[in-house]
Each structure stands twice: as C-alpha cells, then as structure tokens.
Design an enzyme around this catalytic site. Structure first.
Site, PDB file in Angstrom:
ATOM      1  N   CYS A  67      -4.671   6.069  -4.731  1.00 44.28           N
ATOM      2  CA  CYS A  67      -4.335   4.535  -4.517  1.00 44.28           C
ATOM      3  C   CYS A  67      -2.683   4.722  -4.935  1.00 44.28           C
ATOM      4  O   CYS A  67      -2.324   5.150  -5.993  1.00 44.28           O
ATOM      5  CB  CYS A  67      -4.911   3.601  -5.517  1.00 44.28           C
ATOM      6  SG  CYS A  67      -4.031   1.723  -5.209  1.00 44.28           S
ATOM      7  N   CYS A 118       0.857  -1.188  -0.036  1.00 42.40           N
ATOM      8  CA  CYS A 118       0.065   0.010   0.116  1.00 42.40           C
ATOM      9  C   CYS A 118       0.878   1.218   0.152  1.00 42.40           C
ATOM     10  O   CYS A 118       1.639   1.555   0.994  1.00 42.40           O
ATOM     11  CB  CYS A 118      -0.857   0.013   1.273  1.00 42.40           C
ATOM     12  SG  CYS A 118      -1.916   1.360   1.390  1.00 42.40           S
TER      13      CYS A 118
HETATM   14  N1  LIG Z   1      -6.487  -2.191  -2.455  1.00 37.46           N
HETATM   15  C1  LIG Z   1      -4.700  -2.688  -2.580  1.00 37.46           C
HETATM   16  C2  LIG Z   1      -4.196  -2.252  -1.198  1.00 37.46           C
HETATM   17  C3  LIG Z   1      -4.136  -1.010  -0.840  1.00 37.46           C
HETATM   18  C4  LIG Z   1      -3.309  -0.120  -2.100  1.00 37.46           C
HETATM   19  C5  LIG Z   1      -3.682   1.428  -2.060  1.00 37.46           C
HETATM   20  N2  LIG Z   1      -4.506   2.032  -0.949  1.00 37.46           N
HETATM   21  C6  LIG Z   1      -2.215   2.097  -2.079  1.00 37.46           C
HETATM   22  O1  LIG Z   1      -2.064   3.263  -1.510  1.00 37.46           O
HETATM   23  O2  LIG Z   1      -1.429   1.624  -2.788  1.00 37.46           O
HETATM   24  C7  LIG Z   1      -4.947  -4.229  -2.862  1.00 37.46           C
HETATM   25  O3  LIG Z   1      -5.886  -4.744  -2.609  1.00 37.46           O
HETATM   26  O4  LIG Z   1      -4.033  -4.379  -3.590  1.00 37.46           O
END
Ligand SMILES: N[C@H](CCC[C@H](N)C(=O)O)C(=O)O
Length: 328
Positions: free
Chosen positions: A225, A73
């Site tokens: 993200c 993340c």
């Molecule tokens: N939902 C993502 C994890 C969080 C990634 C995101 N919040 C970031 O800032 O990279 C997954 O299941 O791969």
C-alpha cells in the site's frame, strides 16, 4: 468495447480506465458497480478512473475493490502517472486527486528496465479529525501506546490524506493473526474509526530498511500500500530511526519502493514515493445495455516477467534479513 489496462505498483493491482473511452457520461454509482464486478473477476485491488482536469494534466479517482472511493492511492498514482505520461507524451506534471494536486514524474529505474515513477504524497495530517479517529480527549496520536489495541506497541495515526494507523512490531506479531483481527475491527462498527482505516505493521530489517504489511480499508491485505509505506517511512523519521531527505528502503510482500521524507522548517511537507509502474495486461471491457462493464478479453504485455525478477530478489533479501518473517 472499452480498452483498459491491468497494472500494479509493488503488486498492488489496479485496472486503469480512461473515462474518455466511455461512450456516455458515467456516474459514481456506475464506477462503484464496475469496480465491484471487475475487481471480483480479476482479483484486483481497485480501479483508477482517469478523466480530464481543469487545473492539472489529468484527474485520478481511486475505488477500492469493495466499491468505496478513497481520497488517495500511492501505488495507483504511479500507475496512473505512467498511463498519462505515455498518453500525453510528458515526463513530469501534476495529477488532480480528491483533496490535492500532486506532482508526478518518471525517474531512473529502481531495477532493470522497469518503468519507475516518483509521486508526491501530501498533505500530511496528524490531527485525529482528519482520519477521523475518536480517541479519549486526544487530538493527535504519535508513537503512543493504546493498550486497548495492543499493550506492547506504540501507534501513530496520520492521514495523507487517506487514513493510516502505523506501528512497529516484532516478527512474531506480524506473523500472527493480530493485525487482521485489529484491522478488521477498525473497519467494521467500532468506537474509534467511523470511516475505517488502513492498518500497517512495520518490521525493522536494518538501518534505513523496513518491511511494511498493510491491511487496507476497502480491500483487506494487499501486497503493498503506497500511502501506507510512505506513512510508515515518516513514522521511522519521527521515531529517530531515519532522517528527512535521505531515501529509505521499504520492502513489502510485492517487492520494494523508496521513500523520501521532506521537511520544511518544522513541518513535514510531503513524501516522495518512488517505485515501479508495471502494465501487465491489456484488457477489453464489454458494455451491457444497462451500462454495466464486464471483462471480454485480457492479453499479457510480457512486462511482469522483469518485475518478477526484482520481486524474487527482494524476497531473497528478506529471507536473509528476517528469516523468521512469513512472506505472503
Ligand atoms: N485502501 C485505501 C486506498 C488505496 C490506497 C493504497 N492502495 C495505496 O497504494 O496507497 C483507502 O481506502 O484509503
């Protein structure tokens, strides 16, 4: 009582819990149920569990709001980096994540006095097995059409190491419900993604400036993200729209970040993701006698007002550059 911090990177919201504050040996089942309850209560995108590491300054595990654990993340790692830096009085160090030890460091502010961190995004994997994605006899998908998904788009699949699908789109497509429909289909029973995927649509604003919106696996649409913005930056380099080594400006619904693509010889080695790490609230969690955690109190830190100024300036800039873009 367990202290916790409500934080965000580009308004991608996370609760930070330091496991040294938990008075018993916790379990994945508990992490999952805490995440579902607390994220529901606070409308947060996930929880970052910080713990000791034998091979790095600390370890970060990230759980999406649906309780699923992800391997990485990017926005969360900036928040975790700030927490660990302030706890251990350090400026740069490594954090252990599920599949990699990643460098993090505090850097010059991106805007005003907003704490800003640079975090390493790696490894960068193009083999479809690393997502996983099953697509005919392909072993890679880089800037290629997949008519069953959308006839006029070129798609790229990569894992950093969590899975991403990236495509550049016109404003009318990102304004439509196309992304939600496609991403939802990829994250329910489907023939392509057995473990789901994060889906990002990218709009080119200007040279070296892009807008990225992501439908996240395990969450849904978020304001930003980090791993997706980093992956989207790499796709612009692959498409010849930008160069390695030069910061690229990525705007999102929650503000903006900078990314730098690093290429060694003929290999994309890692991406620097540079952006805010804002602590918006101090929280106190109460434990039930069955070990569940719920929110007992939450108090503002006052930091978000400064971040809001940057977010407002970013929204104004977006309205100028892409007046037809519907900002969420
Ligand atoms: N939902 C993502 C994890 C969080 C990634 C995101 N919040 C970031 O800032 O990279 C997954 O299941 O791969």
């Amino acid at each position: 009582m367990i202290p916790a911090i409500q934080s965000h990177g580009s308004k991608n919201n996370f609760i930070i819990i330091d496991e040294k504050d938990i008075p018993f040996q916790t379990s994945d089942l508990l992490r999952e149920s805490w995440t579902k309850i607390l994220c529901e209560d606070t409308q947060t995108d996930g929880i970052l569990f910080i713990s000791d590491s034998l091979s790095a300054q600390a370890k970060m595990r990230v759980f999406n709001s649906d309780g699923s654990e992800a391997s990485m993340c990017g926005n969360g790692l900036r928040c975790a980096a700030r927490y660990i830096a302030e706890r251990d009085q350090l400026d740069s160090f490594q954090v252990e994540t599920m599949k990699a030890h990643l460098r993090v460091e505090q850097v010059d502010e991106l805007y005003g006095d907003i704490p800003t961190y640079s975090v390493e995004i790696s490894p960068i994997l193009f083999n479809l097995d690393s997502l996983p994605l099953r697509l005919e006899e392909k072993s890679e998908l880089v800037l290629e059409p997949v008519p069953e998904w959308e006839k006029d788009c070129l798609f790229t699949a990569l894992a950093v190491p969590n899975p991403h699908i990236i495509t550049n789109v016109p404003v009318d497509l990102i304004n439509s419900d196309h992304q939600e429909k496609l991403a939802s289909s990829f994250n329910h029973n489907n023939q392509w993604f057995s473990d789901g995927v994060n889906v990002s649509y990218v709009v080119e604003l200007d040279e070296g400036e892009f807008f990225v919106r992501t439908f996240e696996r395990g969450v849904g649409f978020t304001n930003a993200c980090g791993t997706a913005m980093s992956s989207s930056s790499l796709v612009q380099v692959l498409a010849g729209k930008w160069e390695p080594g030069v910061p690229i400006n990525i705007f999102n619904d929650g503000g903006r970040v900078k990314c730098v693509i690093h290429k060694q010889n003929d290999h994309y080695d890692h991406i620097d993701l540079i952006g805010n790490a804002t602590f918006t609230h101090h929280m106190k969690l109460k434990l039930t006698d069955t070990g569940e955690a719920y929110l007992q109190s939450i108090t503002e830190t006052g930091e978000d007002h400064l971040y809001e100024k940057m977010a407002e300036a970013s929204r104004d800039y977006l309205k100028k550059k892409a007046p037809a873009l519907n900002i969420r």
